[in-house]
Design a protein around this motif. Structure first.
Motif, PDB file in Angstrom:
ATOM      1  N   LYS A   1     -10.860  -7.047   3.852  1.00 56.49           N
ATOM      2  CA  LYS A   1     -11.883  -6.606   2.906  1.00 56.49           C
ATOM      3  C   LYS A   1     -11.650  -5.158   2.495  1.00 56.49           C
ATOM      4  O   LYS A   1     -11.752  -4.804   1.309  1.00 56.49           O
ATOM      5  N   GLU A   2     -11.319  -4.320   3.465  1.00 57.75           N
ATOM      6  CA  GLU A   2     -11.053  -2.909   3.186  1.00 57.75           C
ATOM      7  C   GLU A   2      -9.925  -2.767   2.168  1.00 57.75           C
ATOM      8  O   GLU A   2      -9.991  -1.929   1.260  1.00 57.75           O
ATOM      9  N   LYS A   3      -8.887  -3.588   2.308  1.00 59.08           N
ATOM     10  CA  LYS A   3      -7.753  -3.533   1.381  1.00 59.08           C
ATOM     11  C   LYS A   3      -8.148  -4.075   0.003  1.00 59.08           C
ATOM     12  O   LYS A   3      -7.767  -3.508  -1.034  1.00 59.08           O
TER      13      LYS A   3
ATOM     14  N   GLU B   1       0.843  -1.194   0.000  1.00 60.10           N
ATOM     15  CA  GLU B   1       0.000   0.000   0.000  1.00 60.10           C
ATOM     16  C   GLU B   1       0.879   1.244   0.000  1.00 60.10           C
ATOM     17  O   GLU B   1       1.712   1.420   0.889  1.00 60.10           O
ATOM     18  N   ASN B   2       0.719   2.051  -1.033  1.00 60.53           N
ATOM     19  CA  ASN B   2       1.498   3.290  -1.162  1.00 60.53           C
ATOM     20  C   ASN B   2       2.996   3.030  -1.097  1.00 60.53           C
ATOM     21  O   ASN B   2       3.758   3.779  -0.474  1.00 60.53           O
TER      22      ASN B   2
ATOM     23  N   LYS C   1      -5.953  -0.221  -6.025  1.00 56.06           N
ATOM     24  CA  LYS C   1      -4.563   0.224  -6.081  1.00 56.06           C
ATOM     25  C   LYS C   1      -3.683  -0.486  -5.053  1.00 56.06           C
ATOM     26  O   LYS C   1      -2.454  -0.405  -5.117  1.00 56.06           O
ATOM     27  N   ILE C   2      -4.312  -1.141  -4.094  1.00 49.66           N
ATOM     28  CA  ILE C   2      -3.555  -1.858  -3.063  1.00 49.66           C
ATOM     29  C   ILE C   2      -3.274  -3.275  -3.541  1.00 49.66           C
ATOM     30  O   ILE C   2      -4.185  -4.009  -3.916  1.00 49.66           O
ATOM     31  N   GLY C   3      -2.009  -3.661  -3.534  1.00 45.31           N
ATOM     32  CA  GLY C   3      -1.631  -5.012  -3.934  1.00 45.31           C
ATOM     33  C   GLY C   3      -1.797  -5.994  -2.777  1.00 45.31           C
ATOM     34  O   GLY C   3      -1.367  -5.722  -1.660  1.00 45.31           O
ATOM     35  N   VAL C   4      -2.450  -7.116  -3.053  1.00 37.73           N
ATOM     36  CA  VAL C   4      -2.655  -8.146  -2.032  1.00 37.73           C
ATOM     37  C   VAL C   4      -2.191  -9.478  -2.599  1.00 37.73           C
ATOM     38  O   VAL C   4      -2.674  -9.930  -3.633  1.00 37.73           O
ATOM     39  N   LYS C   5      -1.239 -10.099  -1.915  1.00 42.61           N
ATOM     40  CA  LYS C   5      -0.725 -11.408  -2.325  1.00 42.61           C
ATOM     41  C   LYS C   5      -0.689 -12.345  -1.121  1.00 42.61           C
ATOM     42  O   LYS C   5      -0.896 -11.919   0.012  1.00 42.61           O
TER      43      LYS C   5
ATOM     44  N   LEU D   1     -13.983  -8.673 -10.556  1.00 42.18           N
ATOM     45  CA  LEU D   1     -12.986  -9.582 -11.123  1.00 42.18           C
ATOM     46  C   LEU D   1     -11.544  -9.144 -10.918  1.00 42.18           C
ATOM     47  O   LEU D   1     -10.631  -9.843 -11.316  1.00 42.18           O
ATOM     48  N   SER D   2     -11.317  -7.993 -10.313  1.00 43.09           N
ATOM     49  CA  SER D   2      -9.975  -7.408 -10.304  1.00 43.09           C
ATOM     50  C   SER D   2      -8.941  -8.335  -9.674  1.00 43.09           C
ATOM     51  O   SER D   2      -7.810  -8.425 -10.166  1.00 43.09           O
TER      52      SER D   2
END
Length: 294
Positions: free
Chosen positions: A58-60, A38-39, A65-69, A173-174
């Motif tokens: 969920k918020e993320k 994030e940022n 724009k926030i990457g989640v892996k 779908l993002s």
């Protein structure tokens, strides 16, 4: 050899199972990792309620724009858990995360050799609450017969892996596009024509199956695929997978009513998806997961 008639058996799973430590006396849970960028700042979380909750995740996930892996389990935690469980139990069966979603099973294949045959590695390639079913089935079988590791895997291949299939439907779908599960072109078409993709959950992982506009269409596709896949075999039971806060989702009543109309007498439970799986599906989804009689 593995069998309850002679030995005390324990199990190790990871947090993709959505089982929590202390849910079951003989099951140890290893947390997987969640990585949030994030940022320009990367934060690593252990997939445990004390470190990251569903509401935070969920918020993320809602912010594109926030990457989640996700990441594999910590090797030291795996070794520590294996040592702890092999002291308490004569035999410990490890059921790792689905091989189509992670390579964590490879780490277990290295670790198990350090425990002189007391640690058995078996693959169920399942998802979330399905692991509870798996453990129940394995326990019941080991009360009747004694198996070595390969014989138990053969039993699992025949009676578990070949009897499960699920169908995921998503609104956003993002995350699936970011993870390569859905092509970007499919995502653009879905957004343009207001269609929803159906993602198949099977032994290979998450893969695109079809696209629909309504939940009625979704269940038509599900029923048709089940009939084609299992050739009229009786469906034994089902899991409806949801986000943890599904009761606040305005679409859930319609989805659930459509399920009951399509499968009016089917034994089923409603269970939330684990955080590490929702990192890939996104926050807005439902799924039906089925087990057929063998």
């Amino acid at each position: 050899m593995i069998g309850f008639n002679k030995k005390k058996i324990g199990f190790i799973v990871d947090s993709s199972s959505n089982i929590k430590n202390n849910d079951y006396d003989d099951v140890k849970v290893i947390p997987l990792g969640i990585i949030i960028n994030e940022n320009g700042k990367t934060t690593n979380y252990s997939d445990e309620p004390s470190q990251i909750t569903w509401s935070t995740l969920k918020e993320k996930l809602m912010q594109k724009k926030i990457g989640v892996k996700t990441s594999q389990a910590n090797m030291n935690q795996m070794i520590t858990a294996a040592a702890e469980m092999t002291k308490k139990y004569d035999q410990v069966i490890v059921l790792p995360i689905h091989r189509g979603l992670s390579g964590n099973a490879n780490s277990w294949s290295i670790i198990k050799d350090e425990f002189n045959g007391k640690l058995c590695l078996n693959y169920v390639d399942d998802i979330c609450f399905g692991y509870v079913w798996d453990i129940e089935i394995i326990k019941q079988e080991l009360k009747k017969k004694t198996y070595n590791e390969q014989q138990l895997q053969d039993f699992i291949n025949k009676n578990i892996i070949g009897s499960r299939v699920g169908y995921l439907i998503v609104n956003d779908l993002s995350r699936l596009i970011a993870g390569g599960r859905v092509k970007n072109s499919t995502g653009l078409l879905a957004k343009l024509f207001k269609i929803k993709p159906i993602i198949l959950l099977d032994k290979t992982g998450l893969n695109f199956l079809d696209r629909v506009k309504t939940f009625k269409n979704y269940f038509e596709i599900v029923k048709k695929d089940l009939n084609n896949r299992f050739k009229g075999t009786t469906i034994k039971r089902a899991i409806i997978f949801t986000p943890e806060d599904y009761k606040q989702n305005k679409y859930f009543p319609e989805f659930y009513d459509s399920f009951k109309l399509t499968f009016p007498k089917l034994d089923h439970v409603i269970k939330s998806m684990s955080n590490v799986i929702t990192c890939h599906t996104g926050h807005d989804f439902f799924a039906c997961y089925f087990e057929v009689k063998k």
